[in-house]
Design a protein around this motif. Structure first.
Motif, PDB file in Angstrom:
ATOM      1  N   VAL A  61      36.603  56.088  34.888  1.00 20.43           N
ATOM      2  CA  VAL A  61      37.221  54.769  35.000  1.00 20.43           C
ATOM      3  C   VAL A  61      37.682  54.565  36.439  1.00 20.43           C
ATOM      4  O   VAL A  61      38.512  55.325  36.938  1.00 20.43           O
ATOM      5  CB  VAL A  61      38.417  54.643  34.031  1.00 20.43           C
ATOM      6  N   ARG A  62      37.146  53.532  37.094  1.00 20.58           N
ATOM      7  CA  ARG A  62      37.445  53.313  38.511  1.00 20.58           C
ATOM      8  C   ARG A  62      38.111  51.970  38.769  1.00 20.58           C
ATOM      9  O   ARG A  62      38.212  51.535  39.911  1.00 20.58           O
ATOM     10  CB  ARG A  62      36.151  53.415  39.328  1.00 20.58           C
ATOM     11  N   TYR A  63      38.572  51.305  37.714  1.00 21.58           N
ATOM     12  CA  TYR A  63      39.232  50.018  37.882  1.00 21.58           C
ATOM     13  C   TYR A  63      40.680  50.201  38.328  1.00 21.58           C
ATOM     14  O   TYR A  63      41.305  51.231  38.046  1.00 21.58           O
ATOM     15  CB  TYR A  63      39.223  49.253  36.563  1.00 21.58           C
ATOM     16  N   SER A  64      41.211  49.178  38.970  1.00 22.20           N
ATOM     17  CA  SER A  64      42.653  49.121  39.170  1.00 22.20           C
ATOM     18  C   SER A  64      43.309  48.897  37.817  1.00 22.20           C
ATOM     19  O   SER A  64      42.656  48.471  36.855  1.00 22.20           O
ATOM     20  CB  SER A  64      43.007  47.974  40.117  1.00 22.20           C
TER      21      SER A  64
ATOM     22  N   ASN B 264      45.423  46.590  36.878  1.00 24.25           N
ATOM     23  CA  ASN B 264      45.376  45.182  36.474  1.00 24.25           C
ATOM     24  C   ASN B 264      44.000  44.792  35.963  1.00 24.25           C
ATOM     25  O   ASN B 264      43.878  44.095  34.945  1.00 24.25           O
ATOM     26  CB  ASN B 264      45.776  44.285  37.645  1.00 24.25           C
ATOM     27  N   ASP B 265      42.959  45.239  36.660  1.00 29.15           N
ATOM     28  CA  ASP B 265      41.602  44.923  36.210  1.00 29.15           C
ATOM     29  C   ASP B 265      41.301  45.592  34.877  1.00 29.15           C
ATOM     30  O   ASP B 265      40.682  44.981  33.989  1.00 29.15           O
ATOM     31  CB  ASP B 265      40.580  45.362  37.261  1.00 29.15           C
ATOM     32  N   PHE B 266      41.723  46.827  34.723  1.00 28.57           N
ATOM     33  CA  PHE B 266      41.479  47.546  33.478  1.00 28.57           C
ATOM     34  C   PHE B 266      42.155  46.842  32.308  1.00 28.57           C
ATOM     35  O   PHE B 266      41.554  46.655  31.245  1.00 28.57           O
ATOM     36  CB  PHE B 266      41.989  48.983  33.595  1.00 28.57           C
TER      37      PHE B 266
ATOM     38  N   ARG C 238      42.989  43.727  32.083  1.00 26.23           N
ATOM     39  CA  ARG C 238      42.327  42.449  31.826  1.00 26.23           C
ATOM     40  C   ARG C 238      41.023  42.673  31.073  1.00 26.23           C
ATOM     41  O   ARG C 238      40.742  41.998  30.068  1.00 26.23           O
ATOM     42  CB  ARG C 238      42.064  41.725  33.149  1.00 26.23           C
ATOM     43  N   ILE C 239      40.211  43.622  31.528  1.00 24.46           N
ATOM     44  CA  ILE C 239      38.917  43.885  30.901  1.00 24.46           C
ATOM     45  C   ILE C 239      39.083  44.372  29.474  1.00 24.46           C
ATOM     46  O   ILE C 239      38.320  43.989  28.578  1.00 24.46           O
ATOM     47  CB  ILE C 239      38.126  44.903  31.752  1.00 24.46           C
ATOM     48  N   ARG C 240      40.080  45.203  29.234  1.00 17.81           N
ATOM     49  CA  ARG C 240      40.291  45.748  27.896  1.00 17.81           C
ATOM     50  C   ARG C 240      41.109  44.823  26.994  1.00 17.81           C
ATOM     51  O   ARG C 240      41.348  45.139  25.830  1.00 17.81           O
ATOM     52  CB  ARG C 240      40.996  47.110  27.992  1.00 17.81           C
TER      53      ARG C 240
ATOM     54  N   VAL D 284      44.565  55.110  34.261  1.00 18.65           N
ATOM     55  CA  VAL D 284      44.765  53.694  33.929  1.00 18.65           C
ATOM     56  C   VAL D 284      44.797  53.489  32.417  1.00 18.65           C
ATOM     57  O   VAL D 284      45.482  52.589  31.926  1.00 18.65           O
ATOM     58  CB  VAL D 284      43.694  52.778  34.565  1.00 18.65           C
TER      59      VAL D 284
END
Length: 264
Positions: free
Chosen positions: A73-76, A78-80, A82-84, A250
Motif C-alpha cells: 500500500v503506497r497511498y497517503s 487521506n487517499d487511502f 477516500r479510496i476505501r 495506513v
C-alpha cells in the motif's frame, strides 16, 4: 455459549512439509503437485471430505495474477481513506452498532475489543458482508501453496482449509479473496483454526456467520495482545496490535480512525 476450538498442529506447526510436493511457477506442474500433495495431506490427517475437495481444485490464474500485482500500500492516509470509503464505513458502522448494541457490548465484555474496531475491520474487509470475494477459496489456496514463492506459508493454510472442510466448517465451493481469505473479516484458514470462535454455540466455527466472525476477530486481536479499556489511537499498544491484522500502516491508521468515529 462461545467456544474456542484449539489450533490444529498440522496446520500451524508443520516442518517445511511442502518440499515433498514439487512447487512450480506455472500451471504446467499443478496436477502432478496436487497428486503428491494429496498423499501428504492424508498422512497429515486430512480426511475423505477434505481429500475429495482437494481433488476438485483447479489452478487459479486469477489468484496468480493478483499475487504478482501485489506491491504494498503506497497511498497517503487521506487517499487511502477516500479510496476505501472510510466515511461510508463510519456511517454504516454507527447504524449497525446502534441496531444491535447488546451484541457488540457482549463481544467487548468477553474480549475487550470495542465495537468500533470490529465494525471498521468488517467494513474494510468485506463491505459489512456485502462481498466475500469472487475466488474459489480452495483453488486459490492450493494455487499459492503450489507456487514456489511462498509455498511453505500457504501449505499450512491449505491443510487448515481442508481440515475445515472435513469438520463441516467450510463449504468446499466457498468463495473468498484472492489468497483464500474467508468470510466476513477475511481470515486465512490457519487463523480460523487458531483463533476461531463458535459465537452462536452451534458447534461450528463459520466465518460466513457474522456472530462467529466478530467473536473470532475479537479473539484474534485479544490473543495478539489487545489491552481492554485502553486507547487504540496511533502510538498506543493496541494500535501496534493492529499490525498483526494488516501490516500496512495506513490500513492500521484507517481502522483506528474509523473505529474511534464509530464508537464516538
Amino acid at each position: 455459549m462461545i467456544r474456542l476450538f484449539p489450533a490444529l498442529a498440522l496446520a500451524l506447526a508443520l516442518p517445511a512439509m511442502a518440499a515433498a510436493a514439487p512447487c512450480g511457477n506455472t500451471s504446467a506442474g499443478f496436477d502432478n503437485w496436487k497428486r503428491a500433495f494429496a498423499a501428504e495431506a492424508q498422512q497429515a490427517g486430512v480426511g475423505p471430505r477434505g481429500l475429495q475437495a482437494l481433488a476438485a481444485v483447479q489452478y487459479s490464474n486469477g489468484t496468480i495474477g493478483a499475487d504478482r500485482k501485489q506491491t504494498g500500500v503506497r497511498y497517503s492516509l487521506n487517499d487511502f481513506m477516500r479510496i476505501r470509503g472510510v466515511d461510508a464505513i463510519v456511517n454504516i458502522g454507527r447504524k449497525k452498532k446502534a441496531a444491535n448494541p447488546a451484541f457488540y457490548a457482549a463481544i467487548e465484555q468477553r474480549y475487550g475489543v470495542p465495537a468500533g474496531v470490529l465494525l471498521a475491520i468488517h467494513g474494510m474487509e468485506s463491505g459489512f458482508g456485502s462481498t466475500f470475494g469472487k475466488y474459489h477459496v480452495l483453488s486459490s489456496n492450493a494455487t499459492v501453496a503450489y507456487d514456489c514463492r511462498r509455498s511453505e506459508f500457504f501449505t499450512r493454510h491449505l491443510l487448515a482449509a481442508l481440515t475445515l472442510v472435513d469438520r463441516g466448517w467450510l463449504d468446499p465451493n466457498a468463495r473468498g479473496a484472492a489468497h483464500g481469505e474467508i468470510g466476513h473479516t477475511q481470515f486465512l484458514a490457519g487463523n480460523v483454526l487458531a483463533y476461531g470462535q463458535d459465537g452462536d454455540g452451534n458447534g461450528r466455527v463459520d466465518l460466513y456467520n457474522l456472530t462467529d466472525a466478530m467473536a473470532s476477530t475479537a479473539n484474534f486481536l485479544r490473543q495478539k495482545g489487545w489491552q481492554p479499556g485502553q486507547s487504540y489511537a496511533e502510538g498506543s499498544r493496541n494500535f501496534r496490535v493492529l499490525n498483526n491484522w494488516n501490516a500496512a500502516t495506513v490500513y492500521q491508521q484507517a481502522i483506528a480512525i474509523a473505529g474511534a468515529r464509530i464508537d464516538g
